[in-house]
Scaffold this active site. Structure first.
Site, PDB file in Angstrom:
ATOM      1  N   GLU A   1     -17.055 -25.732  98.186  1.00  0.00           N
ATOM      2  CA  GLU A   1     -16.815 -26.171  99.563  1.00  0.00           C
ATOM      3  C   GLU A   1     -16.983 -27.680  99.677  1.00  0.00           C
ATOM      4  OE1 GLU A   1     -19.023 -26.074 103.882  1.00  0.00           O
ATOM      5  OE2 GLU A   1     -19.788 -24.830 102.256  1.00  0.00           O
TER       6      GLU A   1
ATOM      7  N   ASP B   1     -13.804 -30.024 100.731  1.00  0.00           N
ATOM      8  CA  ASP B   1     -13.838 -30.861 101.926  1.00  0.00           C
ATOM      9  C   ASP B   1     -13.316 -32.262 101.598  1.00  0.00           C
ATOM     10  OD1 ASP B   1     -14.685 -31.723 104.629  1.00  0.00           O
ATOM     11  OD2 ASP B   1     -16.205 -32.844 103.533  1.00  0.00           O
TER      12      ASP B   1
ATOM     13  N   GLU C   1     -12.144 -24.497 102.539  1.00  0.00           N
ATOM     14  CA  GLU C   1     -12.500 -25.683 101.754  1.00  0.00           C
ATOM     15  C   GLU C   1     -12.885 -25.285 100.329  1.00  0.00           C
ATOM     16  OE1 GLU C   1     -14.129 -28.535 105.388  1.00  0.00           O
ATOM     17  OE2 GLU C   1     -15.542 -27.285 104.273  1.00  0.00           O
TER      18      GLU C   1
END
Length: 232
Positions: free
Chosen positions: A48, A52, A124
């Site tokens: 994640e 991102d 993400e």
């Protein structure tokens, strides 16, 4: 379970993970691992973090190239509407990531599978996994296919508060009177109506909008007015 997702990705988006363990990691929550002591994989948090960063960069690069005449303010506004919770949650649902995520029992019972904040994390993490597995070029092709194409469809407009944007722009040099007036109301079925609303500043009409409620019509009028002013 993840083989089925792999097949769906191949069929719909021509994506084939070389390392399916990365796909599994992207869809495994920490609580699931805590409840399964024999599980040897990792949760999605590191992916994640990576995803991102990849999303922020990929979206910025795409918008920079796609709209060479836009200034920094307009580019930033659109980017913010694209890389945010509700947009990523919608994309997760489109890929059916909500069906495949491995959750702890408590999270499952609390409805986390349908929670936008979790689905944002999954999106993400998925992008982070895809980046590690196949690189930036594949990520960009995938995003163009599923995410960037939605710009022209007006998908991201729903995440922008155009009434506030219009007010900020019109009042940048001082107070003005902004009014929204209902011009028309037409039935389209037994249970639905279409409303037409005009937005004006100091009694000078700017734009009209339509919608299934006066609120929706006001939003449409504000969007058209704001975008027209920006284009001018």
């Amino acid at each position: 379970m993840f083989k089925q997702l792999q097949q769906d990705l191949e069929a719909d988006h021509h994506i084939h993970f070389n390392n399916i363990k990365l796909l599994e990691e992207a869809l495994t929550q920490a609580n699931y691992i805590n409840e399964h002591p024999g599980y040897t994989g990792n949760d999605y948090q590191r992916l994640e973090f990576l995803g991102d960063a990849v999303m922020q960069q990929s979206t910025a690069v795409y918008l920079f190239k796609r709209f060479p005449n836009w200034d920094e303010g307009r580019l930033t506004e659109l980017r913010i509407s694209m890389v945010q919770t509700r947009a990523f949650a919608a994309l997760s649902r489109e890929l059916h990531l909500d069906r495949y995520v491995q959750l702890g029992r408590g999270e499952e019972l609390s409805g986390a599978r349908n929670r936008d904040s979790l689905l944002e994390d999954l999106w993400e993490a998925f992008i982070g996994a895809l980046f590690l597995d196949q690189g930036q070029d594949t990520v960009m092709r995938f995003l163009e296919d599923i995410m960037f194409v939605k710009i022209d469809e007006g998908f991201y407009d729903q995440f922008i508060d155009y009434k506030s944007k219009l007010q900020e722009y019109l009042q940048r040099d001082g107070s003005v009177k902004i009014t929204y007036t209902k011009l028309d109301e037409q039935p389209v079925s037994n249970n639905e109506q279409i409303f037409t609303v005009q937005v004006a500043v100091d009694s000078e009409p700017l734009a009209t909008g339509t919608g299934k409620s006066t609120k929706d019509a006001e939003k449409m009028a504000a969007r058209k007015a704001y975008q027209s002013l920006m284009n001018d």
